[in-house]
Design an enzyme around this catalytic site. Sequence first.
Site, mmCIF file in Angstrom:
data_model
loop_
_atom_site.group_PDB
_atom_site.id
_atom_site.type_symbol
_atom_site.label_atom_id
_atom_site.label_comp_id
_atom_site.label_asym_id
_atom_site.label_seq_id
_atom_site.Cartn_x
_atom_site.Cartn_y
_atom_site.Cartn_z
ATOM 1 N N GLU A 110 -1.802 -1.352 -3.751
ATOM 2 C CA GLU A 110 -2.907 -0.352 -3.304
ATOM 3 C C GLU A 110 -2.697 1.117 -3.201
ATOM 4 O O GLU A 110 -1.617 1.471 -2.885
ATOM 5 C CB GLU A 110 -3.315 -0.947 -1.838
ATOM 6 C CG GLU A 110 -4.372 -0.220 -1.215
ATOM 7 C CD GLU A 110 -4.751 -0.860 -0.046
ATOM 8 O OE1 GLU A 110 -5.238 -0.215 0.822
ATOM 9 O OE2 GLU A 110 -4.652 -2.025 0.327
ATOM 10 N N HIS A 119 -11.712 -1.996 3.276
ATOM 11 C CA HIS A 119 -10.975 -1.215 3.800
ATOM 12 C C HIS A 119 -11.127 -1.095 5.420
ATOM 13 O O HIS A 119 -12.031 -0.408 5.875
ATOM 14 C CB HIS A 119 -10.567 0.163 3.485
ATOM 15 C CG HIS A 119 -9.731 1.064 4.130
ATOM 16 N ND1 HIS A 119 -10.079 2.169 5.111
ATOM 17 C CD2 HIS A 119 -8.241 0.706 4.183
ATOM 18 C CE1 HIS A 119 -9.012 2.503 5.544
ATOM 19 N NE2 HIS A 119 -7.627 1.940 5.069
ATOM 20 N N GLU A 162 -10.531 3.413 -1.023
ATOM 21 C CA GLU A 162 -10.894 3.737 0.341
ATOM 22 C C GLU A 162 -10.974 5.279 0.773
ATOM 23 O O GLU A 162 -11.866 5.483 1.599
ATOM 24 C CB GLU A 162 -9.400 3.184 1.304
ATOM 25 C CG GLU A 162 -8.556 4.162 1.185
ATOM 26 C CD GLU A 162 -7.327 3.675 2.305
ATOM 27 O OE1 GLU A 162 -7.112 4.274 3.464
ATOM 28 O OE2 GLU A 162 -6.529 2.647 1.733
ATOM 29 N N ASP A 185 0.847 -1.208 -0.019
ATOM 30 C CA ASP A 185 -0.171 -0.004 0.099
ATOM 31 C C ASP A 185 0.904 1.465 -0.059
ATOM 32 O O ASP A 185 1.584 1.471 0.941
ATOM 33 C CB ASP A 185 -0.759 -0.062 1.172
ATOM 34 C CG ASP A 185 -1.851 1.084 1.300
ATOM 35 O OD1 ASP A 185 -1.700 2.101 0.511
ATOM 36 O OD2 ASP A 185 -2.771 1.009 2.362
#
Length: 349
Positions: free
Chosen positions: A224, A300, A250, A198
């Site tokens: 991500e 998320h 998210e 991420d």
Amino acid sequence: MQVKEVRTTYSVRPHAARPIRDALQTLTGGGSVVVEVESEDGLVGRGSSSFGRIDGAPKALSVFVDEVLAPLVVGRDATQIPAIIESLKVETEYHGTAGFATFGISVIDVALWDLLGKAHGVPTYQLWGAHRDRVPAYAMVGWSNYDLDELRQQCGEAVEQGFRGVKIKVGAGDLDDDVRRIEAVRSQIGPDVSLMVDANQVLTLSEALRRGEAFGELGVTWFEEPLPAQDFGGYTELTRRLRIPVAAGENLYGAGQFREFFERRGCDIVQPDLRRAGGPTEIRAVGALASAFGVPYASHGGGPAALSLLLCAPTAIWLETGLRSSPTAYPRLENGCALAPQGPGFEWE
């Protein structure tokens, strides 16, 4: 079943001596807001919303719920949740629903669905109709401020606890640093555990393409949020050109933004956040859109509400959570999967 009262409380967490970090920000602690919705017959539904930073946010959200949103909920039929939520969106349209206001709407939405599940004496997901009774779970454990030894230790503990996957932060350093982190974790967890990364929105398109190609060669499960959340065009280009799946969503607000994102083919895996997407009512619509566009859906964040939504989403693939510090605060795991909540509303047991 009329709503008799809406109550809020808030708390501010003391700053950690060593706060966790990602590539974008330091998460100093923030705090949380709890909303309780009580019906005339004395049943209480509960929702909570947390902040990873900004000390004043919990108090501000509590006041916003008390003074702006709660008066529109009291006296309403608690079974007509979508109608209540729509009225809250209309009320907040003047100053903008997406953003802070959505946090307040979401926490009321959670509390209302918790109340309805308790009124029927069943887990709320049973009211929606489930596709499954469990979802594969991974642990978000690899913060940017962890050195390689800490990364290995945290990820190894997640595997020992029974998780099928782990996620670590990247993007705070250069590509070589990211590669070292990924290789260190892979050496610890072995070849059969999924490893996600991420970047928390910090990369340019060209750099995301460069790093994404490298991550794909290292066997990373998904890449991500490499770009700023609103760069829909960039995500479309990135998803088209990379072989590694791109996960995002998210930081999107409301089903309308997700619809546009899907129409643009902006991600390979969508990740709605319970607070920002708009609560269970809105996320159920996002799950339906994901199914219609054939996009896999991963949460998320965790918690019983997030897991309940995954159980009912046709394309659900992963629940995100953290290390299991308390048996009563996390889902039960069996063969790497989080098992459905068993208590009424959004209660684990």
